[in-house]
Motif scaffolding. Structure first.
Motif, mmCIF file in Angstrom:
data_model
loop_
_atom_site.group_PDB
_atom_site.id
_atom_site.type_symbol
_atom_site.label_atom_id
_atom_site.label_comp_id
_atom_site.label_asym_id
_atom_site.label_seq_id
_atom_site.Cartn_x
_atom_site.Cartn_y
_atom_site.Cartn_z
ATOM 1 N N SER A 149 36.737 33.808 36.575
ATOM 2 C CA SER A 149 36.947 34.033 34.955
ATOM 3 C C SER A 149 37.318 35.374 34.785
ATOM 4 O O SER A 149 38.012 35.574 33.953
ATOM 5 C CB SER A 149 35.519 33.551 34.397
ATOM 6 N N ASN A 153 40.498 36.139 32.744
ATOM 7 C CA ASN A 153 40.356 36.601 31.499
ATOM 8 C C ASN A 153 41.240 38.266 31.478
ATOM 9 O O ASN A 153 41.799 38.379 30.484
ATOM 10 C CB ASN A 153 38.924 36.779 31.232
ATOM 11 N N HIS A 156 44.585 37.203 30.677
ATOM 12 C CA HIS A 156 44.756 36.764 29.483
ATOM 13 C C HIS A 156 44.974 37.966 28.478
ATOM 14 O O HIS A 156 45.871 37.864 27.779
ATOM 15 C CB HIS A 156 43.933 35.631 29.327
ATOM 16 N N SER A 212 44.519 30.519 32.636
ATOM 17 C CA SER A 212 43.645 30.933 31.668
ATOM 18 C C SER A 212 44.013 30.371 30.196
ATOM 19 O O SER A 212 43.500 29.780 29.462
ATOM 20 C CB SER A 212 43.307 32.553 31.558
ATOM 21 N N LYS A 216 42.258 27.611 28.065
ATOM 22 C CA LYS A 216 41.823 27.985 26.734
ATOM 23 C C LYS A 216 42.396 26.841 25.637
ATOM 24 O O LYS A 216 41.628 26.415 24.823
ATOM 25 C CB LYS A 216 42.122 29.394 26.288
ATOM 26 N N GLU A 219 40.347 23.537 26.304
ATOM 27 C CA GLU A 219 39.024 23.566 25.964
ATOM 28 C C GLU A 219 38.948 23.641 24.247
ATOM 29 O O GLU A 219 38.166 22.672 23.717
ATOM 30 C CB GLU A 219 38.431 25.053 26.357
ATOM 31 N N GLU A 220 39.802 24.281 23.660
ATOM 32 C CA GLU A 220 39.908 24.572 22.164
ATOM 33 C C GLU A 220 40.406 23.121 21.458
ATOM 34 O O GLU A 220 39.870 22.888 20.277
ATOM 35 C CB GLU A 220 40.847 25.733 21.800
#
Length: 234
Positions: A149, A153, A156, A212, A216, A219-220
């Protein structure tokens, strides 16, 4: 009450065609080890970074490989995806990428920033160090490194900050970034179209730069449970 959802693993990959020495017996054994570990996820479908228009091309190669008459090119889709597909007895793989035209390419944005906003470009890049596949590092360990991560990250963060390149009413970074986000949103949308039941377990093999942002989006959306590839690479 916890509702069961389909599971998706986004495996950030390096592009194998850009590396030498991966055809050696040692590296091929390491790739087989990677496939063995990924098989523990028991994917029901394998999605890959290829445009849907090339599905027939991809799956004809897959069919020929299953028949033992096709030698794998040095590409993660074939080296990892095809091997895993056979191990899981899959009939096909699922290309999910999009490669439409962009207003400006990445190199043009970077060149403009070097000339006009070098301090900003330095700020955007300063914390980003790309891991390398060294001789003393196994393929599995390299995949672990590029899927942490912390690294993803930072990638990203770099892309988000590219929106700052340019000035008022001259959004240079956005000329490329709008295409980048569109591409990743389409990947996300195409992945969700592969979810037919809550039992679905989808593995997406994609370049690490996409991992990433696609994660995201998944997940969102709350449409599925996103599972870290590190759970299976250990």
């Amino acid at each position: 009450m916890h509702l069961k959802k389909a599971q998706v693993v986004v495996l950030g990959s390096f592009h194998m065609s850009e590396h030498t020495g991966l055809s050696s017996e040692r590296r091929q054994t390491e790739i087989e080890d990677l496939v063995f570990k990924l098989a523990r996820f028991k994917p029901t479908k394998i999605a890959v970074e290829m445009v849907p228009e090339d599905s027939a091309y991809c799956n004809e190669k897959y069919k020929q490989y299953k028949l033992g008459v096709h030698r794998l090119e040095m590409n993660e889709i074939f080296q990892v995806g095809f091997r895993l597909g056979i191990k899981m007895a899959h009939e096909q793989l699922y290309p999910t990428d999009w490669m439409g035209a962009s207003d400006m390419d990445y190199g043009e944005v970077e060149s403009w920033a070097q000339e006009n906003q070098p301090e900003l470009l330095h700020e955007i890049y300063k914390d980003l160090v790309f891991p390398e596949l060294s001789e003393d590092k196994s393929i599995v360990d390299y995949y672990k490194e590029i899927n942490t991560s912390t690294f993803l990250n930072k990638l990203h963060k770099m892309y988000v900050n590219m929106a700052r390149i340019g000035d008022l009413n001259h959004y240079v970074g956005m000329n490329w970034l709008s295409w980048w986000y569109k591409r990743n949103l389409i990947m996300f949308a195409n992945l969700t179209r592969l979810i037919d039941t809550e039992e679905e377990r989808i593995l997406f093999i994609v370049g690490g730069s996409h991992a990433s942002i696609v994660t995201k989006f998944l997940e969102e959306s709350e449409i599925c449970e996103v599972v870290s590839p590190l759970s299976y690479l250990s």
